[in-house]
Motif scaffolding. Structure first.
Motif, PDB file in Angstrom:
ATOM      1  N   GLY A 136      17.514  39.291 -14.987  1.00  0.00           N
ATOM      2  CA  GLY A 136      18.896  39.529 -14.570  1.00  0.00           C
ATOM      3  C   GLY A 136      19.007  40.358 -13.309  1.00  0.00           C
ATOM      4  N   LYS A 137      19.325  41.650 -13.486  1.00  0.00           N
ATOM      5  CA  LYS A 137      19.604  42.551 -12.362  1.00  0.00           C
ATOM      6  C   LYS A 137      18.510  42.577 -11.296  1.00  0.00           C
ATOM      7  N   ALA A 138      17.247  42.520 -11.779  1.00  0.00           N
ATOM      8  CA  ALA A 138      16.135  42.674 -10.836  1.00  0.00           C
ATOM      9  C   ALA A 138      16.062  41.512  -9.836  1.00  0.00           C
ATOM     10  N   LYS A 139      16.692  40.398 -10.180  1.00  0.00           N
ATOM     11  CA  LYS A 139      16.664  39.260  -9.240  1.00  0.00           C
ATOM     12  C   LYS A 139      17.319  39.636  -7.914  1.00  0.00           C
ATOM     13  N   GLY A 140      18.356  40.494  -8.018  1.00  0.00           N
ATOM     14  CA  GLY A 140      19.010  40.950  -6.793  1.00  0.00           C
ATOM     15  C   GLY A 140      18.317  42.153  -6.189  1.00  0.00           C
ATOM     16  N   LEU A 141      17.797  43.047  -7.072  1.00  0.00           N
ATOM     17  CA  LEU A 141      17.237  44.313  -6.579  1.00  0.00           C
ATOM     18  C   LEU A 141      15.809  44.178  -6.070  1.00  0.00           C
ATOM     19  N   ALA A 142      14.973  43.481  -6.856  1.00  0.00           N
ATOM     20  CA  ALA A 142      13.537  43.406  -6.522  1.00  0.00           C
ATOM     21  C   ALA A 142      13.068  41.950  -6.575  1.00  0.00           C
ATOM     22  N   PRO A 143      13.634  41.094  -5.710  1.00  0.00           N
ATOM     23  CA  PRO A 143      13.349  39.660  -5.828  1.00  0.00           C
ATOM     24  C   PRO A 143      11.887  39.305  -5.589  1.00  0.00           C
ATOM     25  N   ASN A 144      11.135  40.196  -4.925  1.00  0.00           N
ATOM     26  CA  ASN A 144       9.745  39.852  -4.605  1.00  0.00           C
ATOM     27  C   ASN A 144       8.728  40.439  -5.574  1.00  0.00           C
ATOM     28  N   LEU A 145       9.227  41.049  -6.643  1.00  0.00           N
ATOM     29  CA  LEU A 145       8.338  41.605  -7.665  1.00  0.00           C
ATOM     30  C   LEU A 145       7.741  40.430  -8.456  1.00  0.00           C
ATOM     31  N   ALA A 146       6.408  40.468  -8.711  1.00  0.00           N
ATOM     32  CA  ALA A 146       5.732  39.333  -9.352  1.00  0.00           C
ATOM     33  C   ALA A 146       6.444  38.905 -10.640  1.00  0.00           C
ATOM     34  N   ALA A 147       6.782  39.892 -11.507  1.00  0.00           N
ATOM     35  CA  ALA A 147       7.379  39.538 -12.800  1.00  0.00           C
ATOM     36  C   ALA A 147       8.803  39.009 -12.663  1.00  0.00           C
ATOM     37  N   VAL A 148       9.397  39.132 -11.489  1.00  0.00           N
ATOM     38  CA  VAL A 148      10.759  38.621 -11.275  1.00  0.00           C
ATOM     39  C   VAL A 148      10.694  37.181 -10.754  1.00  0.00           C
ATOM     40  N   ARG A 149       9.696  36.919  -9.883  1.00  0.00           N
ATOM     41  CA  ARG A 149       9.678  35.573  -9.282  1.00  0.00           C
ATOM     42  C   ARG A 149       8.736  34.615 -10.011  1.00  0.00           C
ATOM     43  N   ASP A 150       7.884  35.133 -10.938  1.00  0.00           N
ATOM     44  CA  ASP A 150       6.872  34.280 -11.559  1.00  0.00           C
ATOM     45  C   ASP A 150       6.939  34.441 -13.084  1.00  0.00           C
ATOM     46  N   ALA A 151       7.314  33.360 -13.783  1.00  0.00           N
ATOM     47  CA  ALA A 151       7.506  33.427 -15.237  1.00  0.00           C
ATOM     48  C   ALA A 151       6.212  33.822 -15.949  1.00  0.00           C
ATOM     49  N   ASP A 152       5.050  33.348 -15.440  1.00  0.00           N
ATOM     50  CA  ASP A 152       3.774  33.684 -16.107  1.00  0.00           C
ATOM     51  C   ASP A 152       3.501  35.184 -16.000  1.00  0.00           C
ATOM     52  N   ALA A 153       3.830  35.738 -14.838  1.00  0.00           N
ATOM     53  CA  ALA A 153       3.608  37.181 -14.640  1.00  0.00           C
ATOM     54  C   ALA A 153       4.486  37.972 -15.601  1.00  0.00           C
ATOM     55  N   LEU A 154       5.721  37.491 -15.796  1.00  0.00           N
ATOM     56  CA  LEU A 154       6.627  38.187 -16.711  1.00  0.00           C
ATOM     57  C   LEU A 154       6.087  38.113 -18.137  1.00  0.00           C
ATOM     58  N   THR A 155       5.582  36.926 -18.530  1.00  0.00           N
ATOM     59  CA  THR A 155       5.028  36.785 -19.887  1.00  0.00           C
ATOM     60  C   THR A 155       3.846  37.744 -20.064  1.00  0.00           C
ATOM     61  N   ALA A 156       2.979  37.800 -19.042  1.00  0.00           N
ATOM     62  CA  ALA A 156       1.806  38.690 -19.140  1.00  0.00           C
ATOM     63  C   ALA A 156       2.266  40.141 -19.277  1.00  0.00           C
ATOM     64  N   ALA A 157       3.296  40.538 -18.500  1.00  0.00           N
ATOM     65  CA  ALA A 157       3.803  41.919 -18.560  1.00  0.00           C
ATOM     66  C   ALA A 157       4.388  42.192 -19.941  1.00  0.00           C
TER      67      ALA A 157
END
Ligand code: GAP
Length: 588
Positions: A136-157
């Motif tokens: 949600g919010k991080a898409k606007g705030l930190a769009p280049n963060l791995a866990a925001v732009r990459d679903a696999d990175a988010l799952t791993a986190a």
């Protein structure tokens, strides 16, 4: 006092009342540069004049200097600034922002991303909430963060947080995880502005470059001074000879310094153009003290620091200047408990420094350096001697006379003792022998203690300390808030404000103008004839004027005026002579 933790409150008062403006404001401002308005420049001048009076005029052992801002570039090679005066800087590979690598986590904490992360860790980290924030919010705030732009990175986190939530219970650890959950090697430092990857830190020299003369050629490059101190070392011999001072003595200078700070921040605290007040106090090397006095006083002897003694070693001189500086800071109005001494740890010291104390003030944004007092050995003068080929030695008559009293055996024993002591500091025996041979001739390169203060930082601390919002209730029970700046009278930009009770009665008005004329010849006085007296008092309270004087009909009868005290709001009637005596006593 103080009653605000907000730099915004202070900066808005400063702008509203003419203390400090953003430089070039009509063009959108320029980052890291500040202009001092009518009240600000008076206050800054008071700080500088007080420092000069205390450090130079009131002492017999300090001489002044006013050197140029641009000096021979070789000075900066000798001082080490060309090679080492740099900050580590990183660039974000995504948003291209530049920042100091050592400030990444402060920038994160101050920004919206940091606030978002802080909210996520309250009461323990919840993997589900973190995932919700990333989607949600991080898409606007930190769009280049791995866990925001990459679903696999988010799952791993997500999995890692679930397995060990305690490991990610602070904002920095959580942010690093969200950038590295897929195990990037080497680990990525995420950008505090967008979450992208930061480059490895690279040194960035902080000196502003310029070109001297009409030809834009590398041979004509010069630098705006990043500190006032080096001119003192470069002019050491001229000042010593012309002022006829003998070691121990000091040379003081104040003036502009320039540093191309990567991230100027916290209002005027870290600016790109600022003013320094620096003293280089030259002392005998301890070995010379020992030859002259037979002993060297150290702090282990618990010396009385009020009056300098010939037997003091560098350690006592250093502590003496720490105490002198603290006394001045207090005299300017900062309470004793608002600042602390931070003694740098051995591993934090520059290789040539023997000790360094930072006086740290509790600013609204944290406890930060106000000024520093360093014991810098003979490093600076020796460097300039080496690079310029000009001697920086002094001749010390009492030293030569003391050495002349030693027989050969005593001289050999002294040389052996110094060599052994130098060896413990990694210095070679040959250098020790050459140094002692010079001492026996009465010669040495002086050592130095350097109290170095920033005018702008002192002013910011005084502004923060002075601010108070007082809740008042009048006789009719009506509540009101009075903003008052409790500046000490010696620093306050206006010392006394003069009001005619009414402006439509020529006798009262003219009498008030006459008294105003008397007062403004003695100190910074301000004339205000507009509005009710109560409103005029409030305007002066907000700029920290210690006293207001009202001239009324009684003045015409008996010559007395009403003096109102800013802090107590008490009023008393005084004759003009009593008023002048009172102001003189308070402002001396
Ligand atoms: N000659 C030693 C020297 O310059 P420093 O700690 O780098 O030491 C001394 O600076 C003082 O100058 C600091 O304690 C601070 O008060 C002031 N100062 C340094 N950099 C500053 C900046 N960017 N903006 C405002 N003041 C600064």
């Amino acid at each position: 006092m103080p009653t605000t933790n907000s730099l915004d409150v202070i900066s808005s008062l400063c702008k509203r009342r003419g203390f400090i403006f953003h430089s070039s404001e009509i063009y959108g401002g320029i980052n890291g540069f500040w202009d001092y308005g009518p009240l600000g420049c008076e206050m800054k001048r008071n700080i500088k004049e007080d420092w000069w009076k205390t450090t130079v005029r009131n002492r017999e052992d300090v001489a002044g200097l006013d050197a140029t801002i641009i000096m021979h570039p070789a000075i900066w090679k000798a001082s080490g600034h060309l090679d080492t005066f740099s900050d580590p800087m990183s660039t974000c590979k995504s948003c291209k922002k530049l920042m100091r690598a050592d400030q990444v986590w402060d920038i994160l904490a101050d920004g919206e991303i940091g606030q978002g992360l802080a909210a996520l860790i309250v009461g323990g980290v919840d993997a589900g909430k973190v995932a919700g924030w990333c989607k949600g919010k991080a898409k606007g705030l930190a769009p280049n963060l791995a866990a925001v732009r990459d679903a696999d990175a988010l799952t791993a986190a997500f999995e890692k947080i679930k397995a060990d939530p305690a490991a990610y219970a602070d904002a920095q650890a959580l942010y690093v995880l969200l950038a590295n959950a897929k195990g990037s090697q080497p680990a990525v430092t995420p950008c505090p502005y967008c979450g992208g990857e930061l480059t490895e830190p690279r040194p960035f020299n902080l000196m502003f470059k310029t070109v001297v003369g009409p030809v834009d050629d590398p041979a004509n490059v010069a630098y705006l001074r990043p500190e006032t101190a080096q001119a003192i070392f470069a002019q050491f011999q001229n000042v010593q000879v012309t002022s006829r001072q003998q070691v121990p003595f000091g040379i003081a200078q104040m003036g502009k310094s320039f540093r191309n700070e990567v991230t100027p921040r916290n209002y005027t605290f870290r600016s790109r153009e600022f003013e320094q007040m620096e003293l280089e106090f030259f002392i005998r090397p301890d070995e010379a003290v020992e030859l002259i006095c037979g002993t060297v006083t150290t702090m282990a002897d618990s010396p009385d620091l009020s009056v300098p003694q010939a037997s003091w070693g560098w350690e006592v001189w250093h502590k003496y200047w720490v105490e002198q500086r603290k006394a001045w800071i207090q005299a300017c109005g900062l309470p004793k408990d608002s600042f602390v001494e931070y003694w740098q740890k051995p591993e934090e010291l520059a290789h040539y420094a023997r000790a360094c104390v930072d006086i740290e003030y509790s600013f609204p944004f944290g406890v930060q350096e106000l000024e520093g007092i360093a014991a810098r050995s003979d490093f600076d003068l020796t460097q300039h001697q080496k690079h310029s080929g000009k001697s920086m030695e002094v001749f010390d008559e009492p030293l030569k006379l003391a050495a002349a009293k030693l027989d050969e055996a005593a001289k050999a024993a002294f040389t052996a003792k110094v060599s052994a002591e130098w060896a413990t500091r990694g210095k070679d025996a040959e250098a020790a022998r050459a140094f002692v041979a010079k001492l026996f001739e009465g010669k040495y390169v002086p050592h130095v203690i350097e109290p170095s203060a920033g005018v702008d930082r002192m002013m910011l601390a005084l502004l923060c300390n002075a601010y108070e919002e007082q809740k008042l209730t009048d006789e009719k029970g009506k509540e009101d808030v009075r903003v008052v700046m409790h500046f000490s009278p010696r620093i306050a930009p206006v010392k006394v404000a003069v009001f005619p009770l009414v402006k439509n009665k020529p006798e009262v008005y003219n009498k008030a103008r006459e008294i105003f004329g008397h007062l403004r010849r003695r100190c910074a006085a301000f004339w205000d004839e507009g509005g009710a007296i109560g409103r005029r008092y409030r305007r002066q309270d907000e700029i920290g004027t210690p006293w207001c004087v009202t001239i009324d009909f009684q003045t015409l009868d008996d010559g007395t005026v009403t003096l109102r005290d800013r802090d107590t709001m008490q009023q008393e009637r005084l004759t003009l002579d009593q008023l002048k005596a009172k102001l003189e006593e308070a402002l001396l």
